[in-house]
Design an enzyme around this catalytic site. Structure first.
Site, mmCIF file in Angstrom:
data_model
loop_
_atom_site.group_PDB
_atom_site.id
_atom_site.type_symbol
_atom_site.label_atom_id
_atom_site.label_comp_id
_atom_site.label_asym_id
_atom_site.label_seq_id
_atom_site.Cartn_x
_atom_site.Cartn_y
_atom_site.Cartn_z
ATOM 1 N N HIS A 107 -0.499 9.760 -6.144
ATOM 2 C CA HIS A 107 0.106 10.298 -7.363
ATOM 3 C C HIS A 107 1.274 9.402 -7.750
ATOM 4 C CE1 HIS A 107 3.729 12.541 -8.810
ATOM 5 N NE2 HIS A 107 2.899 12.851 -9.781
ATOM 6 N N HIS A 146 5.774 2.190 2.073
ATOM 7 C CA HIS A 146 7.221 2.400 2.056
ATOM 8 C C HIS A 146 7.990 1.092 1.938
ATOM 9 C CE1 HIS A 146 7.838 6.737 2.552
ATOM 10 N NE2 HIS A 146 6.652 6.717 3.118
#
Length: 300
Positions: A107, A146
């Protein structure tokens, strides 16, 4: 420099196009269909959906620019100073549901909000982020995801990535399940500190960084073999996605309360999903291993 709604809108339109082209190229099977729509209360948008591709079972990339004379309760509850102002909200939001259970669901969202009252300066802010929801996680994928998030934040300050990473962990949390939705990423909202140019630049960095974060993971996993067991687990875990979006997601709530287009708001829901009463994975299985990833962790 003062806020500039048209510049933000131009970037968002272009971002939708670039993401759709990249996802089509990665899928290599089908193309997005576009549904242009108008909102009776003001504004409109372009919803683009890819269905039954080689890689992606469904991908939705939505652009919208909508306006209104009064704000819904979901907005003014936290910001009573906005009551009585007209408003404009524009953004790009996307959710991708891959076919292969080894490819994570993803998302992303970037948005801009402006509230006006005659004779006063507009109130504005940016928001957005991206988060990753694997069903069969790989540490190298989580680290890559990340690392991209950390690196795009770095020019804006050493504290930006830790702050927005923590916000993401806290926001995408299913309280009734006591688990995160996935392995997190970035989440920010109400961003107006440092002036319009700095905030706009950060929003652009997040929007542009999404493909760098996601596509290498897709390429690594899309060819992995899977069977009915993995597919059934994927469909079961998609149920958590539905639960979060319908129970907690502020964007879904705002869209429905403000009279938004229901099809576009709910395009984030997976095309197929299953529920099973009292499901428990076999101890020591790959399915049981997912639980280790559904709590906040420092990846980089």
């Amino acid at each position: 420099m003062q806020a500039n709604l048209d510049r933000v809108d131009d970037f968002l339109r272009g971002l939708q196009g670039r993401i759709c082209v990249a996802l089509e190229h990665t899928d290599g099977g089908v193309r997005f269909m576009e549904d242009a729509w108008d909102r009776p209360a003001g504004g409109g948008g372009r919803t683009r959906v890819l269905k039954n591709g080689r890689v992606f079972e469904q991908a939705g990339v939505n652009y919208s620019r909508v306006t209104g004379d009064t704000l819904p309760a979901s907005a003014t509850a936290q910001r009573p100073q906005l009551a009585g102002r007209s408003w404009t909200a524009c953004g790009v939001s996307l959710v991708v549901h891959p076919k292969n259970p080894y490819v994570p669901t993803v998302h992303a969202n970037v948005r801009y909000f402006e509230a006006d009252r005659e004779g006063e300066e507009p109130m504005w802010w940016f928001g957005g982020g991206f988060d990753l929801t694997p069903f069969y996680p790989f540490d190298e994928d989580c680290v890559h995801w990340h690392a991209v998030a950390r690196d795009l934040c770095a020019p804006f300050g050493a504290d930006v990535y830790p702050k927005y990473k923590q916000w993401c962990d806290e926001y995408f949390y299913l309280k009734h399940r006591k688990e995160t939705r996935g392995v997190g990423g970035l989440f920010f909202d109400d961003l107006n500190e440092g002036g319009f140019e700095r905030c706009f630049a950060f929003m652009q960095a997040v929007g542009n960084g999404f493909l760098d974060a996601y596509l290498p993971i897709v390429e690594r996993r899309k060819g992995m073999e899977y069977g009915e067991r993995e597919r059934e687990f994927q469909l079961y875990r998609r149920g958590r996605y539905v639960e979060f979006n319908l129970v907690y997601d502020r964007g879904t709530l705002f869209g429905l309360q403000s009279g938004g287009r229901t099809e576009s708001i709910l395009m984030s829901l997976p095309p197929r999903v299953r529920y099973e009463y009292g499901y428990a994975p076999e101890p020591g299985s790959a399915e049981a291993r997912l639980a280790e990833y559904l709590e906040p962790r420092d990846w980089v």
